[in-house]
Design an enzyme around this catalytic site. Structure first.
Site, PDB file in Angstrom:
ATOM      1  N   ASP A 100      36.563-110.663  56.032  1.00 11.37           N
ATOM      2  CA  ASP A 100      35.955-111.505  57.064  1.00 11.37           C
ATOM      3  C   ASP A 100      35.454-112.808  56.451  1.00 11.37           C
ATOM      4  OD1 ASP A 100      34.613-112.533  59.248  1.00 11.37           O
ATOM      5  OD2 ASP A 100      32.989-111.070  59.205  1.00 11.37           O
ATOM      6  N   ASP A 153      37.697-118.437  60.759  1.00 11.89           N
ATOM      7  CA  ASP A 153      37.088-117.109  60.675  1.00 11.89           C
ATOM      8  C   ASP A 153      38.138-116.027  60.911  1.00 11.89           C
ATOM      9  OD1 ASP A 153      35.586-114.815  60.836  1.00 11.89           O
ATOM     10  OD2 ASP A 153      34.378-115.450  62.543  1.00 11.89           O
TER      11      ASP A 153
END
Length: 426
Positions: free
Chosen positions: A127, A311
């Protein structure tokens, strides 16, 4: 995650029974040579049937610490209800739950890692939108663990409690995850970091409890964003950098197919032409950078500085309302639906492509990427992969956009992010 009223949001975030499945088979093909590692993902085979696109938006709000609007909470419930009705109708008509079609979506992928001595294997999500390496642990209350693998510090001869250190992540609805901190050996694909800070959960948000295939996160943002206190800890990437051939990792994410991450090198076979780099604003710790503009379909390129975060842990693409409106104005039957929590359109509609700029380079997201998924398996209404960032406070370049390019996250000083053209599936 829990709601402002626990009962309501608990019902929003519990997957339907038909969405449950056997524990996932996750296979990771690893190529390791010295200070370079390739991690090749595979599709996570569980949980497809109950995918709720409004929940993706809901969780993005919570991830970035913003209370989700009431209409998005209600949209999650509306879509859950429609999915349940569709599943029941199919089962009634066919006599079998196995006949329920799987939503054609790109769902989350996880990566096997090992922690400790002897190694304990967990499945974590890579992530770039966070900087904590946290895991379900033997300290997590049993009622918050639902099929996840856990890290047991007491079963590792190399674990050491980082005395006096704790971590806490608060989400937009007031819920959170928190715990204590150990250092231990941590390995991804043969790339080992000794004495990596591993954040062992004492409490997890209910949304993570429901994600049975996910045992935690590997944050690949900047270490300044790490939530360990009193002293923040280095991320896995920052700790691994001295052992890498290059201070870099790359993401080659795919549409309806398996992608890969490379650490320590840039694989020239995965892209064409040149890599276009742009500066990163790393405060407070995200991979924040600017797009140089956009175009819709065959329309003229509109030069405009659009700041946002790349992201890998966010599913959709969130841009300013004016851009999103301009896009869906070209989609017949599209509407910004509060009932469904975002832009939807007839699945039969023809969508335009969407092009974004990085400095002077252009990258085109195919229309099929933005036609993200049906509201339910039998619905004729589809949910858009491009949604408004209004209310979030920041634009998010999630997987819908990142799948359209080969992306380089460079840890050089100063840091930068690069995009290159690659072959795309349509």
């Amino acid at each position: 995650m829990v709601s402002l009223t626990d009962l309501f949001l608990a019902s929003l975030l519990v997957p339907t029974s038909l969405g449950s499945a056997l524990p996932p088979r996750i296979i990771d093909t690893i190529d390791q040579r010295g200070g370079r590692v390739t991690l090749k993902q595979v599709r996570n085979p569980r949980g497809h049937k109950a995918f709720n696109p409004a929940r993706a938006t809901y969780r993005t709000f919570l991830k970035y610490g913003v209370p989700a609007p009431d209409y998005i909470k209600k949209a999650v419930a509306h879509i859950d209800e429609e999915q349940e009705e569709a599943f029941a109708r199919i089962k009634r008509d066919t006599g079998s739950a196995a006949a329920i079609p799987i939503n054609e979506v790109d769902i989350a992928y996880v990566t096997p890692v090992t922690i400790g001595t002897p190694p304990q294997t967990l499945m974590l999500d890579l992530d770039t939108g966070s900087s904590d390496l946290w895991v379900f642990s033997s300290l997590t209350p049993s009622n918050q663990v639902r099929g996840q693998e856990i890290y047991s510090p007491t079963k590792s001869s190399t674990s050491k409690l980082l005395s006096g250190h704790t971590w806490s992540i608060r989400y937009g609805d007031g819920s959170g995850s928190r715990g204590t901190v150990y250092t231990d050996n941590f390995t991804i694909g043969g790339l080992e970091v000794k004495s990596q800070a591993v954040q062992a959960a004492l409490e997890v948000s209910s949304s993570f409890t429901q994600e049975q295939s996910l045992d935690g996160l590997v944050g690949l943002g900047f270490s300044a964003l790490n939530t360990v206190r009193p002293s923040s800890q280095l991320t896995f990437f920052d700790n691994a950098r001295p052992n890498l051939d290059e201070e870099v990792f790359t993401a080659d994410l795919k549409y309806h197919a398996t992608g890969s991450y490379d650490f320590g090198f840039i694989d020239s076979k995965k892209y064409a032409g040149n890599i276009t780099y742009t500066a990163v604003q790393q405060s407070p710790g995200y991979w924040t950078h600017s797009l140089s503009g956009y175009s819709v379909g065959s329309g003229a390129f509109q030069a405009s500085q659009i700041s946002g975060i790349s992201d890998t842990g966010t599913t959709l693409l969130y841009l300013p309302t004016a851009i999103v409106t301009a896009y869906y104005r070209q989609v017949q039957g599209a509407q910004n639906s509060q009932y469904y929590g975002g832009y939807v359109f007839p699945c039969s509609s023809t969508l335009p492509t969407f092009t974004f700029g990085i400095e002077g380079a252009r990258f085109t997201i195919p229309a099929s990427y933005i036609n993200y998924t049906r509201i339910s398996p039998t619905s004729t209404t589809c949910y858009g992969g491009l949604q408004s960032s209004s209310g979030l406070g920041i634009n998010i370049f999630g997987d819908v956009a990142l799948k359209a390019a080969f992306v380089v996250f460079s840890g050089t000083n100063p840091p930068r992010i690069g995009f290159a053209i690659k072959p795309l599936a349509s």
